[in-house]
Design a protein around this motif. Structure first.
Motif: not given
Length: 381
Positions: A124-153
């Motif tokens: 999963i590629l995950h992103a959270i975007a939110k306005p910050t308390s600073e005027s006109d500012g934003y914060e984006i957090s990204y994470s790349l999440r590797r699934a368990d290898s036991i999941i059959k494709p």
């Protein structure tokens, strides 16, 4: 690519539920997205043109207390020779605006790799975007999440015969807690590692420069550029290329501004799955930025549609084009997710007060797009 719309179906609030596009080159590809707001009832308009049911696409989000803020979708790609009832599904997406506990104008976006030929199936590629308390500012957090290898494709096909978690019991619903779905990874000494992997957070404001953005994204870019994620990243890039197939698709709806379907099409500027395209494009599709910052690059590849993914949001939020704002609001706020049959009226049609208001969230996408792609020519990737 020479893209041409081939099929479209809509929900009972006028929003698109399926869009098929073909590349008419000799060995061209065939693209399909199937998308629902999770508050769409079953039956009737709750079945896409190809036959996928809303309850199967939306999974655990279907008809919950938060369903009017959640969009779920699948993205499938075949060739022009692939049978239309057997398209390989490559990506599953979930977008929620104004998640609980976050500021007005926030987004939570998850896109999962469900390509059976990908070594990172289930990741999963995950992103959270939110306005910050600073005027006109934003914060984006990204994470790349590797699934368990036991999941059959197990291959997933469109149209969906059942929920994804039933087609592949190794997968959990995309709405589940992220740590139970997949673990965040980073690259250390060219090796993917779970050790110390944390979300990559970048702060944006109107003064930030391309080099600042590149520096902030350095870690997550290094991770998604790892060879294991090559197939996932290519599929995400194809999704970006498909994502802006024109501003006014041929639309069969008659419930927006009268019985004229062509006029109805004028009000459908954007499909309800573009938050991911805006937030993830800098990671997966450098051409989105190059095309905007270096216009001559488009002269060498005039079919590059990627920059258009964010154009409508920039036009609304930055250039204050009122009809664009209303068009976006129609897609995201529209009855607060309550289908038209249950609650006729919307801000676009009769100035109705929405149950859930996405106006600020659309501003977020426009201003973030401006900061990610348009502030100045980007660095070379």
């Amino acid at each position: 690519m020479a893209l041409q719309q081939t099929q479209i179906s809509v929900c009972n609030d006028g929003n698109v539920s399926q869009l098929d596009v073909t590349d008419n080159q000799p060995e061209g590809k065939y693209f399909r997205i199937e998308v629902y707001r999770s508050s769409q009832p079953s039956g009737g308009y709750g079945v896409t043109l190809s036959g996928s049911r809303v309850e199967d696409i939306c999974g655990e989000d279907h008809l919950t207390q938060r369903s009017n803020r959640v969009f779920r979708y699948t993205f499938s790609v075949g060739t022009n020779k692939t049978h239309r009832s057997d398209l390989p599904t490559l990506l599953e997406g979930r977008e929620e605006f104004n998640p609980p506990g976050m500021p007005d104008g926030s987004w939570d976006v998850r896109v999962r790799d469900i390509d059976a030929d990908s070594p990172t199936y289930g990741s999963i590629l995950h992103a959270i975007a939110k306005p910050t308390s600073e005027s006109d500012g934003y914060e984006i957090s990204y994470s790349l999440r590797r699934a368990d290898s036991i999941i059959k494709p197990i291959p997933i096909r469109s149209p969906l015969a059942r929920k994804l978690v039933e087609l592949n019991p190794g997968l959990q619903d995309l709405s589940a807690d992220l740590d139970s779905l997949a673990k965040a990874v980073s690259v250390q000494n060219n090796v993917l590692s779970l050790t110390g992997a944390q979300p990559c957070t970048v702060g944006l404001d109107p003064t930030c420069k391309a080099v600042d953005v590149d520096t902030g994204l350095e870690e997550v870019l290094r991770t998604i550029s790892h060879p294991d994620f090559a197939k996932f990243r290519r599929n995400l890039d194809e999704y970006e290329a498909f994502g802006d197939f024109g501003a006014k698709p041929t639309h069969p709806g008659t419930n927006l501004i009268g019985p004229n379907a062509e006029l109805a099409a004028e009000s459908i500027f954007v499909r309800q799955y573009r938050a991911a395209l805006v937030l993830l494009g800098r990671l997966t599709s450098p051409d989105m930025a190059r095309g905007a910052g270096q216009p001559l690059s488009l002269a060498m590849a005039i079919s590059n549609t990627r920059p258009g993914v964010y154009a409508i949001f920039v036009g609304a939020a930055i250039n204050h084009i009122g009809i664009y704002k209303l068009g976006l609001d129609k897609v995201h706020t529209d009855y607060g997710g309550i289908p038209m049959k249950l609650a006729p009226g919307s801000r676009l049609e009769n100035d109705a007060t929405p149950v859930t208001d996405a106006w600020r969230c659309n501003q977020t996408l426009g201003e973030i797009a401006n900061m990610l792609y348009l502030s100045e020519p980007p660095a070379t990737y």
